[in-house]
Motif scaffolding. Structure first.
Motif, PDB file in Angstrom:
ATOM      1  N   GLN A   1      35.729  86.934 151.091  1.00  0.00           N
ATOM      2  CA  GLN A   1      37.118  86.688 150.733  1.00  0.00           C
ATOM      3  C   GLN A   1      37.307  85.232 150.356  1.00  0.00           C
ATOM      4  OE1 GLN A   1      38.289  88.007 154.650  1.00  0.00           O
ATOM      5  NE2 GLN A   1      39.216  86.030 155.136  1.00  0.00           N
TER       6      GLN A   1
ATOM      7  N   ASP B   1      33.475  89.441 137.620  1.00  0.00           N
ATOM      8  CA  ASP B   1      33.511  89.308 139.073  1.00  0.00           C
ATOM      9  C   ASP B   1      33.788  90.658 139.706  1.00  0.00           C
ATOM     10  OD1 ASP B   1      36.410  89.686 139.844  1.00  0.00           O
ATOM     11  OD2 ASP B   1      36.668  88.020 138.459  1.00  0.00           O
ATOM     12  N   ASP B   2      33.633  90.729 141.002  1.00  0.00           N
ATOM     13  CA  ASP B   2      33.804  92.012 141.688  1.00  0.00           C
ATOM     14  C   ASP B   2      34.910  91.964 142.735  1.00  0.00           C
ATOM     15  OD1 ASP B   2      32.549  90.493 143.600  1.00  0.00           O
ATOM     16  OD2 ASP B   2      30.942  91.916 144.011  1.00  0.00           O
ATOM     17  N   ARG B   3      36.012  91.330 142.366  1.00  0.00           N
ATOM     18  CA  ARG B   3      37.202  91.394 143.215  1.00  0.00           C
ATOM     19  C   ARG B   3      37.681  92.836 143.322  1.00  0.00           C
ATOM     20  NH1 ARG B   3      40.869  86.359 141.112  1.00  0.00           N
ATOM     21  NH2 ARG B   3      39.451  86.514 139.327  1.00  0.00           N
TER      22      ARG B   3
ATOM     23  N   TRP C   1      41.837  86.961 148.109  1.00  0.00           N
ATOM     24  CA  TRP C   1      41.099  87.919 147.293  1.00  0.00           C
ATOM     25  C   TRP C   1      39.923  88.446 148.103  1.00  0.00           C
ATOM     26  CZ3 TRP C   1      42.594  83.461 144.244  1.00  0.00           C
ATOM     27  CH2 TRP C   1      43.561  83.756 143.267  1.00  0.00           C
TER      28      TRP C   1
ATOM     29  N   TYR D   1      36.283  90.616 147.944  1.00  0.00           N
ATOM     30  CA  TYR D   1      35.204  90.893 147.000  1.00  0.00           C
ATOM     31  C   TYR D   1      34.202  91.878 147.596  1.00  0.00           C
ATOM     32  CZ  TYR D   1      36.827  86.417 145.031  1.00  0.00           C
ATOM     33  OH  TYR D   1      37.590  85.386 144.527  1.00  0.00           O
TER      34      TYR D   1
ATOM     35  N   PRO E   1      32.435  85.659 146.037  1.00  0.00           N
ATOM     36  CA  PRO E   1      33.163  85.113 144.887  1.00  0.00           C
ATOM     37  C   PRO E   1      32.196  84.631 143.818  1.00  0.00           C
ATOM     38  CG  PRO E   1      34.123  84.330 146.937  1.00  0.00           C
ATOM     39  CD  PRO E   1      32.855  85.056 147.313  1.00  0.00           C
TER      40      PRO E   1
ATOM     41  N   ALA F   1      31.483  93.801 138.601  1.00  0.00           N
ATOM     42  CA  ALA F   1      31.882  94.849 139.529  1.00  0.00           C
ATOM     43  C   ALA F   1      31.433  96.207 139.015  1.00  0.00           C
ATOM     44  CB  ALA F   1      33.406  94.848 139.687  1.00  0.00           C
TER      45      ALA F   1
END
Length: 302
Positions: free
Chosen positions: A175, A200-202, A266, A268, A272, A277
């Motif tokens: 996070q 990104d894989d948020r 956020w 993940y 981060p 993703a």
């Protein structure tokens, strides 16, 4: 009300003046906290009772609340079915004031920087710098963590992440936490998604609002567009947590006419910046359709 975010200038111009404008915002907010006078922000009201209450609570050593208990089955169902959930009374009055006080401390010590958004158009990237919005990433800023111990505690706590992992049924391994102070005067954000699955894989965005005595006339609502459903405007009320799917929920912050505090977390799947993703065709098509359906509103909001 205009949908265009106020006071956007080129990076070269705003960088020169950023520290002076930021200092003005800090002093105004600090006066409000101390109960001395109203701030200079348009529409901002001096509320001595709320300010004194906040300062008294900020001096209390309060145990950190159980964040998982605030996310009930109804919130999980809404997050999974509609892509967002609103939780009131998330953290409690004392801890909300502690976090708000930490943000003011960061502001007073000039540890917040201007928000700058990367805008991609026709294959080129430009930078939109917002005069009225200041922020920092707690995890990447050791001096800020030292100056803001309550924010550092929230950043280090994993109970909310564990609860959300149980809600969405997938891994959430990291996070990040950003604090933000909007000085009002029309400060806002254009329509956007949080991140891109290719970059990104948020998974989940969580926004906690720290604005006592907020009124609808103050503006600054979070507008969620859970396409194909109709947009939903959420007021940034004190101790309200808004959860939504990071990559799949089109959203914006409407112009604020009052000083506005918030904390964004956020969550993940990995780390981060840890890579692309896992995506599916249905969600990708829905994002494309949302961009097309709201293309004119998107252009006006920038």
């Amino acid at each position: 009300m205009s949908l265009r975010c106020a006071s956007l200038r080129s990076d070269a111009v705003t960088t020169v003046r950023s520290r002076g404008l930021a200092a003005t915002a800090w002093r105004s907010t600090a006066r409000h906290r101390a109960g001395g006078r109203a701030t200079d922000a348009p529409g901002h009201r001096a509320n001595v009772a709320a300010t004194v209450r906040g300062r008294l609570l900020s001096s209390v050593r309060a145990p950190f609340p159980d964040l998982a208990s605030a996310i009930d089955a109804r919130a999980c169902e809404s997050l999974n079915r509609r892509g967002y959930a609103v939780v009131d009374g998330f953290l409690g009055e004392t801890w909300c004031h502690l976090l708000r006080d930490d943000i003011i401390t960061l502001a007073e010590r000039r540890l917040l920087g201007r928000n700058a958004t990367h805008l991609v158009r026709r294959g080129t990237t430009s930078l939109l710098v917002k005069n009225n919005i200041f922020e920092t990433e707690i995890g990447a800023h050791e001096e800020a963590r030292d100056a803001a111990p309550h924010l550092a505690t929230l950043y280090a706590d994993n109970t909310l992440r564990d609860r959300l992992r149980a809600c969405v049924g997938g891994p959430l391994r990291a996070q990040s936490l950003k604090v933000q102070l909007n000085h009002g005067r029309g400060g806002c954000f254009p329509l956007h998604f949080d991140g891109d699955p290719a970059l990104d894989d948020r998974v989940i965005t969580a926004v906690l609002y720290l604005n006592p005595d907020w009124s609808d006339a103050d503006g600054g609502h979070l507008q969620l567009v859970p396409f194909p459903e109709r947009p939903v405007d959420v007021a940034p009320r004190f101790d309200r947590l808004v959860l939504f799917a990071s990559h799949d929920t089109l959203h914006r912050a409407l112009p604020s006419r009052n000083v506005r505090f918030c904390v964004t977390l956020w969550f993940y799947r990995t780390e981060p910046g840890g890579g692309a993703a896992l995506d599916d065709e249905t969600k990708a098509e829905r994002r494309l359709m949302a961009r097309y359906a709201y293309r004119e509103a998107w252009a006006r909001s920038i």
